[in-house]
Motif scaffolding. Structure first.
Motif, PDB file in Angstrom:
ATOM      1  N   ALA A  13       0.849  -1.191   0.000  1.00 23.38           N
ATOM      2  CA  ALA A  13       0.000   0.000   0.000  1.00 23.38           C
ATOM      3  C   ALA A  13       0.883   1.238   0.000  1.00 23.38           C
ATOM      4  CB  ALA A  13      -0.902   0.029   1.233  1.00 23.38           C
ATOM      5  N   VAL A  14       0.255   2.387  -0.191  1.00 24.06           N
ATOM      6  CA  VAL A  14       0.914   3.660   0.091  1.00 24.06           C
ATOM      7  C   VAL A  14       0.661   3.972   1.561  1.00 24.06           C
ATOM      8  CG1 VAL A  14       1.032   6.117  -0.440  1.00 24.06           C
ATOM      9  CG2 VAL A  14       0.610   4.462  -2.277  1.00 24.06           C
ATOM     10  N   TYR A  15       1.727   4.248   2.287  1.00 26.75           N
ATOM     11  CA  TYR A  15       1.637   4.523   3.715  1.00 26.75           C
ATOM     12  C   TYR A  15       1.763   6.027   3.940  1.00 26.75           C
ATOM     13  CZ  TYR A  15       1.834  -0.389   4.930  1.00 26.75           C
ATOM     14  OH  TYR A  15       1.538  -1.733   5.070  1.00 26.75           O
ATOM     15  N   TYR A  16       0.829   6.547   4.741  1.00 25.84           N
ATOM     16  CA  TYR A  16       0.777   7.968   5.037  1.00 25.84           C
ATOM     17  C   TYR A  16       0.924   8.185   6.537  1.00 25.84           C
ATOM     18  CZ  TYR A  16      -1.482   8.219   0.448  1.00 25.84           C
ATOM     19  OH  TYR A  16      -1.773   8.118  -0.895  1.00 25.84           O
ATOM     20  N   CYS A  17       1.648   9.229   6.926  1.00 27.06           N
ATOM     21  CA  CYS A  17       1.617   9.644   8.319  1.00 27.06           C
ATOM     22  C   CYS A  17       0.729  10.883   8.428  1.00 27.06           C
ATOM     23  CB  CYS A  17       3.001   9.912   8.869  1.00 27.06           C
ATOM     24  SG  CYS A  17       3.913  11.291   8.141  1.00 27.06           S
ATOM     25  N   ALA A  18       0.176  11.067   9.610  1.00 26.22           N
ATOM     26  CA  ALA A  18      -0.769  12.155   9.802  1.00 26.22           C
ATOM     27  C   ALA A  18      -0.759  12.606  11.251  1.00 26.22           C
ATOM     28  CB  ALA A  18      -2.170  11.695   9.403  1.00 26.22           C
ATOM     29  N   LEU A  19      -1.180  13.845  11.457  1.00 23.15           N
ATOM     30  CA  LEU A  19      -1.219  14.441  12.796  1.00 23.15           C
ATOM     31  C   LEU A  19      -2.623  14.290  13.363  1.00 23.15           C
ATOM     32  CD1 LEU A  19       0.636  16.097  14.713  1.00 23.15           C
ATOM     33  CD2 LEU A  19      -0.414  18.156  13.762  1.00 23.15           C
ATOM     34  N   GLY A  20      -2.729  13.634  14.515  1.00 20.98           N
ATOM     35  CA  GLY A  20      -4.025  13.416  15.127  1.00 20.98           C
ATOM     36  C   GLY A  20      -3.963  12.209  16.032  1.00 20.98           C
ATOM     37  N   TRP A  21      -5.151  11.694  16.388  1.00 21.99           N
ATOM     38  CA  TRP A  21      -5.198  10.507  17.252  1.00 21.99           C
ATOM     39  C   TRP A  21      -6.496   9.768  16.983  1.00 21.99           C
ATOM     40  CZ3 TRP A  21      -2.366   7.365  20.019  1.00 21.99           C
ATOM     41  CH2 TRP A  21      -2.988   6.500  20.934  1.00 21.99           C
ATOM     42  N   GLY A  22      -6.419   8.452  17.060  1.00 20.73           N
ATOM     43  CA  GLY A  22      -7.599   7.629  16.863  1.00 20.73           C
ATOM     44  C   GLY A  22      -7.414   6.718  15.665  1.00 20.73           C
TER      45      GLY A  22
END
Length: 121
Positions: A93-102
């Motif tokens: 897959a394409v893996y993304y990082c992101a800012l947040g929680w849950g």
């Protein structure tokens, strides 16, 4: 403005390992924030992988990666990592990082550009 840049993706054989990195910039501290990893394979929904709270180090994982993937962060480098072991073709897959929680993508408000992970049989 916060920016997230992923790296570390690539091609690996099933059973192998990769470590993804997510370098964060634009703030003096990410204390109080969480960060997470999602992935998306073409034709499929975006899928939650793992998340970590920056200050406490509290983590959460999807059942599909629990025991194989480890999320961590380095406060001194403002960088988050995803160590992926025992990789399977379905991890492609394409893996993304992101800012947040849950575990829902709607709880994240800033995203990186993504890095491709391909696991061959």
């Amino acid at each position: 403005q916060v920016q997230l840049v992923e790296s570390g993706g690539g091609l690996v054989q099933a059973g192998g390992s990769l470590r993804l990195s997510c370098a964060a910039s634009g703030r003096t501290t990410f204390s109080g924030s969480g960060m997470g990893w999602f992935r998306r394979d073409p034709g499929k929904e975006r899928e939650f992988v793992a998340a970590i709270m920056w200050s406490s180090g509290r983590t959460t994982y999807s059942d599909s990666v629990k025991g194989r993937f480890t999320i961590s962060r380095d406060n001194t480098k403002s960088t988050m990592y995803l160590q992926m072991n025992s990789l399977k073709p379905e991890d492609t897959a394409v893996y993304y990082c992101a800012l947040g929680w849950g575990n829902d993508y709607s709880e994240y408000n800033i995203w990186g550009q993504g890095t491709q992970v391909t696991v061959s049989t």
